[in-house]
Design an enzyme around this catalytic site. Structure first.
Site, PDB file in Angstrom:
ATOM      1  N   GLU A 175     -32.328 -90.231 -50.634  1.00 29.85           N
ATOM      2  CA  GLU A 175     -32.408 -91.209 -50.184  1.00 29.85           C
ATOM      3  C   GLU A 175     -32.973 -92.204 -51.334  1.00 29.85           C
ATOM      4  OE1 GLU A 175     -33.757 -91.522 -45.556  1.00 29.85           O
ATOM      5  OE2 GLU A 175     -34.908 -89.825 -46.674  1.00 29.85           O
ATOM      6  N   LYS A 180     -37.126 -88.813 -51.044  1.00 32.30           N
ATOM      7  CA  LYS A 180     -37.092 -90.251 -51.058  1.00 32.30           C
ATOM      8  C   LYS A 180     -37.112 -90.780 -52.447  1.00 32.30           C
ATOM      9  CE  LYS A 180     -38.446 -90.721 -46.152  1.00 32.30           C
ATOM     10  NZ  LYS A 180     -37.167 -91.477 -45.822  1.00 32.30           N
ATOM     11  N   HIS A 234     -28.477 -86.132 -36.050  1.00 32.22           N
ATOM     12  CA  HIS A 234     -27.356 -86.969 -36.152  1.00 32.22           C
ATOM     13  C   HIS A 234     -26.231 -86.589 -37.087  1.00 32.22           C
ATOM     14  CE1 HIS A 234     -30.124 -88.850 -38.990  1.00 32.22           C
ATOM     15  NE2 HIS A 234     -29.012 -89.014 -39.580  1.00 32.22           N
ATOM     16  N   HIS A 242     -31.646 -81.270 -40.559  1.00 31.76           N
ATOM     17  CA  HIS A 242     -30.523 -81.627 -41.105  1.00 31.76           C
ATOM     18  C   HIS A 242     -29.993 -80.492 -42.171  1.00 31.76           C
ATOM     19  CE1 HIS A 242     -31.197 -85.391 -39.232  1.00 31.76           C
ATOM     20  NE2 HIS A 242     -31.885 -85.868 -40.104  1.00 31.76           N
TER      21      HIS A 242
END
Length: 503
Positions: free
Chosen positions: A217, A339, A179, A241
């Site tokens: 993130e 994260k 994506h 990614h």
């Protein structure tokens, strides 16, 4: 003004239709494209999963997802009602043959249509689902199959999945989705480089000092802990990614925008990446795991506490690599992702070299090298840092300033998000923004030695507090090269606010 060109009438079958990805991303994406008249009203969306549900009950779940994940201003009762009429639900077992007759009956009503099979399932179901599509005569020539990442967990498993899918669907029919490649800014990377001579002529080792790619993130693993512990940050983010972003940034100009022409150039970058060998693993990579700390103003638990078991899985990765080519020789690429970091942000920083000699006295300037910041999220856009004269009388003083373009603000429209664009590209059969088989396998071939070296070293990940920018070793990774991570977003935001107020 954005122009949304309708696609041909199609049937979209979503396997894993009760999962988080479908209700959080895919159904909102399809709704928005339907609302903007890009999906013909005769098209159908067929949701497929193992749960025994009536179509009406599934539609209620879709409405709940739309209310939760679509802005209120974009919701219309009439549009939602018309969208729900396009949705039906089929209970089936993706691995076995149970329930497939119902799907075959539905699709058999329109055998000539383009069919998009979206596999929002675990990768171990990709092969069985494709075999069932063939067994029930559903793999028509106008079918496309969309595969969510990850494609495997190592090179061998990626090849196995590709082989299984490839027995039923040709490479032309196979769309491996990432994506990130559907984001407006990512596509603008090619426009920036190949439609603007000013940048393409600067895009080389003579002018560029280094490149940083950061995908950060603030969230932990929450409900994905079971999956994530088998994956880790290197497999989950770097292998797909970050390497895809690196490819678009570093590739040579393709001969055209033909999908294979673009993907040929990306593949060359992957094959040109300098291998990270076992004896360099400590100097060129850092892996970390978050412990309890403060995130978004709240105390949050450690990764191990969220998982509920001891673990050596990394939640943070930083890597230094190089592209071995004439264009990029001597230019380091620094990649990091993690994260529970302080900000949710994805960006590319192209740091240009400093001027070779300054004519300005030191007491009037802190001369900084130019840099281009390409922001993928949260606010898609580009910013170019330049040295400017500080306005006002009283002598010459210099300070850095920004040339700033935010796509949504600049063009006054909401652009489709990544899934909206990629879903309709699959309908069109346009594979430019999807990964080809050899790309996936080349990325695994580069990542796998790092995984093996980490396993052989048997060292646990370095711990970092939630809410920090990762282990201190990640700072050392770039600082020992006399460089630093780009983290001055607050300063940039203040400067932008001042500029807006002045205008």
């Amino acid at each position: 003004m954005a122009q949304f060109i309708p696609v041909t009438t199609f049937d979209c079958v979503v396997f894993g239709a009760t999962g988080d990805l479908t209700l959080r991303k895919l159904m909102p994406a399809l709704y928005r494209r339907f609302r903007d008249n890009q999906i013909p009203p005769e098209s159908r969306i067929i949701a497929a999963a193992r749960s025994e549900l009536a179509s009406e009950e599934y539609r209620r779940r879709v409405v709940e997802g739309l209310n939760r994940h679509v802005r209120a201003a974009e919701l219309s009762e009439a549009a939602i009602a018309a969208f729900l009429e396009r949705i039906s639900y089929v209970a089936l077992d993706g691995a076995a043959g149970a329930g497939w007759e119902g799907l075959a009956r539905l699709l058999g009503e329109q055998p000539e249509r383009v069919r998009v099979y979206y596999l929002a399932t675990s990768p171990d179901l990709y092969g069985p689902i494709c075999r069932n599509l063939r067994a029930f005569d559903l793999a028509s020539p106008e079918s496309r199959v969309v595969l969510e990442k990850p494609i495997g967990h190592d090179l061998a498993s990626a090849k196995e999945i590709n082989d299984e899918v490839g027995q039923i669907f040709s490479e032309r029919q196979t769309f491996r989705i990432d994506h990130f490649l559907g984001k407006e800014t990512v596509q603008n990377l090619m426009v920036l480089r190949f439609a603007n001579s000013i940048f393409e002529r600067l895009w080389n080792t003579d002018v560029i000092d280094h490149v940083q790619i950061t995908v950060a993130e603030t969230v932990g693993v929450e409900g994905r802990a079971g999956y994530y512990d088998k994956s880790g940050a290197l497999r989950d983010m770097v292998q797909n990614h970050l390497l895809q972003l690196l490819c678009l940034l570093a590739m040579e100009p393709p001969v055209s925008l033909d999908p294979d022409a673009v993907r040929d150039e990306k593949l060359k970058v992957l094959r040109a990446l300098k291998p990270i060998e076992a004896h360099d693993i400590g100097a060129l990579t850092v892996r970390g795991q978050y412990v309890q700390g403060i995130a978004d103003g709240h105390a949050v638990p450690s990764y191990v506490a969220e998982l509920g078991a001891p673990s050596r899985t990394e939640t943070f990765v930083a890597v230094k690599t190089e592209v071995r080519s004439w264009r990029w020789a001597g230019v380091p690429f620094y990649l990091r992702t993690g994260k529970r970091l302080p900000r949710k942000i994805s960006e590319i920083v192209v740091q240009f070299r400093a001027v070779p000699f300054s004519i300005f006295p030191r007491d009037v300037s802190d001369l900084q090298a130019n840099k281009l910041v390409v922001r993928l999220q949260p606010d898609e856009g580009m910013r170019l840092n330049l040295m400017t004269k500080d306005p006002g009388p009283g002598g010459l003083r210099l300070r850095p300033g920004w040339l700033d373009i935010s796509f949504e603000q600049a063009f006054g429209v909401r652009y489709p998000d990544a899934y909206e664009r990629l879903l309709l590209d699959a309908v069109r059969g346009n594979a430019t923004l999807f990964m080809r088989r050899d790309e996936v396998e080349a990325a695994w071939a580069w990542v796998e030695p790092i995984l093996e070296a980490w396993a052989e070293a048997a060292e646990p990940p370095r711990l970092y507090p939630a809410g920090s920018w990762g282990p201190t070793a990640a700072i050392a990774l770039i600082e020992r090269d006399r460089r630093t991570w780009h983290e001055d977003w607050e300063e940039e935001a203040v400067a932008a606010d001042h500029a807006a107020a002045a205008s």
